[in-house]
Motif scaffolding. Structure first.
Motif, PDB file in Angstrom:
ATOM      1  N   PRO A 149       1.307   6.157   7.854  1.00 41.12           N
ATOM      2  CA  PRO A 149       0.747   4.807   7.794  1.00 41.12           C
ATOM      3  C   PRO A 149      -0.772   4.763   7.921  1.00 41.12           C
ATOM      4  O   PRO A 149      -1.389   3.749   7.633  1.00 41.12           O
ATOM      5  CB  PRO A 149       1.425   4.081   8.946  1.00 41.12           C
ATOM      6  CG  PRO A 149       1.903   5.140   9.868  1.00 41.12           C
ATOM      7  CD  PRO A 149       2.158   6.355   9.028  1.00 41.12           C
ATOM      8  N   THR A 150      -1.394   5.862   8.318  1.00 41.20           N
ATOM      9  CA  THR A 150      -2.854   5.890   8.438  1.00 41.20           C
ATOM     10  C   THR A 150      -3.520   6.407   7.169  1.00 41.20           C
ATOM     11  O   THR A 150      -4.751   6.445   7.088  1.00 41.20           O
ATOM     12  CB  THR A 150      -3.297   6.776   9.624  1.00 41.20           C
ATOM     13  OG1 THR A 150      -2.959   8.136   9.351  1.00 41.20           O
ATOM     14  CG2 THR A 150      -2.656   6.314  10.919  1.00 41.20           C
ATOM     15  N   VAL A 151      -2.723   6.787   6.173  1.00 36.30           N
ATOM     16  CA  VAL A 151      -3.247   7.374   4.939  1.00 36.30           C
ATOM     17  C   VAL A 151      -2.925   6.465   3.759  1.00 36.30           C
ATOM     18  O   VAL A 151      -1.838   5.914   3.675  1.00 36.30           O
ATOM     19  CB  VAL A 151      -2.607   8.764   4.708  1.00 36.30           C
ATOM     20  CG1 VAL A 151      -2.967   9.325   3.347  1.00 36.30           C
ATOM     21  CG2 VAL A 151      -3.015   9.721   5.801  1.00 36.30           C
ATOM     22  N   ILE A 152      -3.875   6.331   2.846  1.00 34.82           N
ATOM     23  CA  ILE A 152      -3.624   5.656   1.568  1.00 34.82           C
ATOM     24  C   ILE A 152      -3.289   6.745   0.556  1.00 34.82           C
ATOM     25  O   ILE A 152      -3.962   7.772   0.479  1.00 34.82           O
ATOM     26  CB  ILE A 152      -4.857   4.845   1.108  1.00 34.82           C
ATOM     27  CG1 ILE A 152      -5.194   3.766   2.143  1.00 34.82           C
ATOM     28  CG2 ILE A 152      -4.624   4.230  -0.272  1.00 34.82           C
ATOM     29  CD1 ILE A 152      -4.096   2.765   2.403  1.00 34.82           C
TER      30      ILE A 152
ATOM     31  N   ARG B 243       0.853  -1.188   0.000  1.00 34.15           N
ATOM     32  CA  ARG B 243       0.000   0.000   0.000  1.00 34.15           C
ATOM     33  C   ARG B 243       0.886   1.233   0.000  1.00 34.15           C
ATOM     34  O   ARG B 243       1.902   1.272   0.696  1.00 34.15           O
ATOM     35  CB  ARG B 243      -0.907   0.038   1.230  1.00 34.15           C
ATOM     36  CG  ARG B 243      -1.806  -1.165   1.423  1.00 34.15           C
ATOM     37  CD  ARG B 243      -2.878  -1.288   0.414  1.00 34.15           C
ATOM     38  NE  ARG B 243      -3.909  -0.277   0.665  1.00 34.15           N
ATOM     39  CZ  ARG B 243      -4.985  -0.146  -0.072  1.00 34.15           C
ATOM     40  NH1 ARG B 243      -5.186  -0.926  -1.089  1.00 34.15           N
ATOM     41  NH2 ARG B 243      -5.859   0.787   0.209  1.00 34.15           N
ATOM     42  N   CYS B 244       0.472   2.234  -0.761  1.00 35.95           N
ATOM     43  CA  CYS B 244       1.204   3.495  -0.809  1.00 35.95           C
ATOM     44  C   CYS B 244       0.734   4.386   0.332  1.00 35.95           C
ATOM     45  O   CYS B 244      -0.468   4.554   0.551  1.00 35.95           O
ATOM     46  CB  CYS B 244       0.945   4.191  -2.148  1.00 35.95           C
ATOM     47  SG  CYS B 244       1.757   5.791  -2.291  1.00 35.95           S
ATOM     48  N   HIS B 245       1.685   4.966   1.050  1.00 35.74           N
ATOM     49  CA  HIS B 245       1.353   5.839   2.176  1.00 35.74           C
ATOM     50  C   HIS B 245       1.898   7.257   2.001  1.00 35.74           C
ATOM     51  O   HIS B 245       1.961   8.019   2.959  1.00 35.74           O
ATOM     52  CB  HIS B 245       1.842   5.217   3.485  1.00 35.74           C
ATOM     53  CG  HIS B 245       1.149   3.936   3.786  1.00 35.74           C
ATOM     54  ND1 HIS B 245      -0.160   3.871   4.220  1.00 35.74           N
ATOM     55  CD2 HIS B 245       1.565   2.647   3.670  1.00 35.74           C
ATOM     56  CE1 HIS B 245      -0.514   2.602   4.374  1.00 35.74           C
ATOM     57  NE2 HIS B 245       0.511   1.842   4.051  1.00 35.74           N
ATOM     58  N   ALA B 246       2.267   7.621   0.759  1.00 33.60           N
ATOM     59  CA  ALA B 246       2.607   9.015   0.459  1.00 33.60           C
ATOM     60  C   ALA B 246       1.290   9.792   0.411  1.00 33.60           C
ATOM     61  O   ALA B 246       0.267   9.260  -0.022  1.00 33.60           O
ATOM     62  CB  ALA B 246       3.317   9.118  -0.889  1.00 33.60           C
ATOM     63  N   LEU B 247       1.295  11.019   0.856  1.00 36.52           N
ATOM     64  CA  LEU B 247       0.058  11.802   0.798  1.00 36.52           C
ATOM     65  C   LEU B 247      -0.416  11.961  -0.641  1.00 36.52           C
ATOM     66  O   LEU B 247      -1.606  11.838  -0.928  1.00 36.52           O
ATOM     67  CB  LEU B 247       0.248  13.160   1.463  1.00 36.52           C
ATOM     68  CG  LEU B 247       0.516  13.122   2.963  1.00 36.52           C
ATOM     69  CD1 LEU B 247       0.738  14.526   3.501  1.00 36.52           C
ATOM     70  CD2 LEU B 247      -0.623  12.445   3.700  1.00 36.52           C
ATOM     71  N   ALA B 248       0.513  12.236  -1.549  1.00 36.22           N
ATOM     72  CA  ALA B 248       0.180  12.368  -2.970  1.00 36.22           C
ATOM     73  C   ALA B 248       1.417  12.034  -3.789  1.00 36.22           C
ATOM     74  O   ALA B 248       2.525  12.425  -3.434  1.00 36.22           O
ATOM     75  CB  ALA B 248      -0.299  13.781  -3.275  1.00 36.22           C
ATOM     76  N   ILE B 249       1.218  11.306  -4.874  1.00 36.80           N
ATOM     77  CA  ILE B 249       2.314  10.953  -5.763  1.00 36.80           C
ATOM     78  C   ILE B 249       2.173  11.719  -7.078  1.00 36.80           C
ATOM     79  O   ILE B 249       1.093  12.213  -7.408  1.00 36.80           O
ATOM     80  CB  ILE B 249       2.393   9.436  -6.033  1.00 36.80           C
ATOM     81  CG1 ILE B 249       1.186   8.944  -6.840  1.00 36.80           C
ATOM     82  CG2 ILE B 249       2.531   8.660  -4.722  1.00 36.80           C
ATOM     83  CD1 ILE B 249       1.321   7.517  -7.343  1.00 36.80           C
ATOM     84  N   THR B 250       3.271  11.780  -7.806  1.00 35.83           N
ATOM     85  CA  THR B 250       3.277  12.343  -9.153  1.00 35.83           C
ATOM     86  C   THR B 250       3.594  11.219 -10.115  1.00 35.83           C
ATOM     87  O   THR B 250       4.502  10.427  -9.871  1.00 35.83           O
ATOM     88  CB  THR B 250       4.332  13.461  -9.278  1.00 35.83           C
ATOM     89  OG1 THR B 250       3.984  14.498  -8.370  1.00 35.83           O
ATOM     90  CG2 THR B 250       4.389  14.021 -10.693  1.00 35.83           C
ATOM     91  N   ILE B 251       2.841  11.166 -11.209  1.00 32.37           N
ATOM     92  CA  ILE B 251       3.056  10.148 -12.232  1.00 32.37           C
ATOM     93  C   ILE B 251       3.657  10.793 -13.462  1.00 32.37           C
ATOM     94  O   ILE B 251       3.188  11.819 -13.938  1.00 32.37           O
ATOM     95  CB  ILE B 251       1.732   9.447 -12.615  1.00 32.37           C
ATOM     96  CG1 ILE B 251       1.145   8.692 -11.431  1.00 32.37           C
ATOM     97  CG2 ILE B 251       1.923   8.519 -13.829  1.00 32.37           C
ATOM     98  CD1 ILE B 251       1.984   7.533 -10.934  1.00 32.37           C
ATOM     99  N   GLY B 252       4.694  10.150 -13.976  1.00 38.34           N
ATOM    100  CA  GLY B 252       5.214  10.417 -15.295  1.00 38.34           C
ATOM    101  C   GLY B 252       6.115  11.600 -15.505  1.00 38.34           C
ATOM    102  O   GLY B 252       6.363  12.415 -14.629  1.00 38.34           O
TER     103      GLY B 252
END
Length: 94
Positions: free
Chosen positions: A50-53, A21-30
């Motif tokens: 760890p409490t955030v997807i 599971r990803c637990h970064a607040l927000a990811i960037t794609i590409g």
């Protein structure tokens, strides 16, 4: 507008991945040419909340059918390996 959730991440070597599971607040794609997870990095310790997807904060893949003005419109995404790189498996050229 709802930002898409990272439904699953198969890249266990990522510092933000715990139990697939990803637990970064927000990811960037590409970038302009490739739908990789630009947030991916490996580190000896795990990071993120760890409490955030994780969610998709930005997508640079303007040719993806889910992309509108560099924002992902997919309901969720999956990140996994493509040729040893962490990629958005939901990416689909328009």
């Amino acid at each position: 507008m709802e930002i898409p959730v990272v439904n699953a991440c198969q890249v266990e070597a990522c510092a933000y991945n715990t139990d697939r599971r990803c637990h970064a607040l927000a990811i960037t794609i590409g970038d302009v040419r490739h739908a990789h997870c630009d947030t991916f990095f490996s580190a000896p310790a795990k990071g993120g909340d760890p409490t955030v997807i994780g969610h998709v904060g930005a997508c640079k893949m303007s040719d993806c059918q889910h992309n509108a003005q560099f924002e992902c419109q997919a309901p969720n995404i999956t990140v996994g390996y493509v040729e040893n790189a962490a990629d958005c498996l939901t990416y689909s050229p328009a």
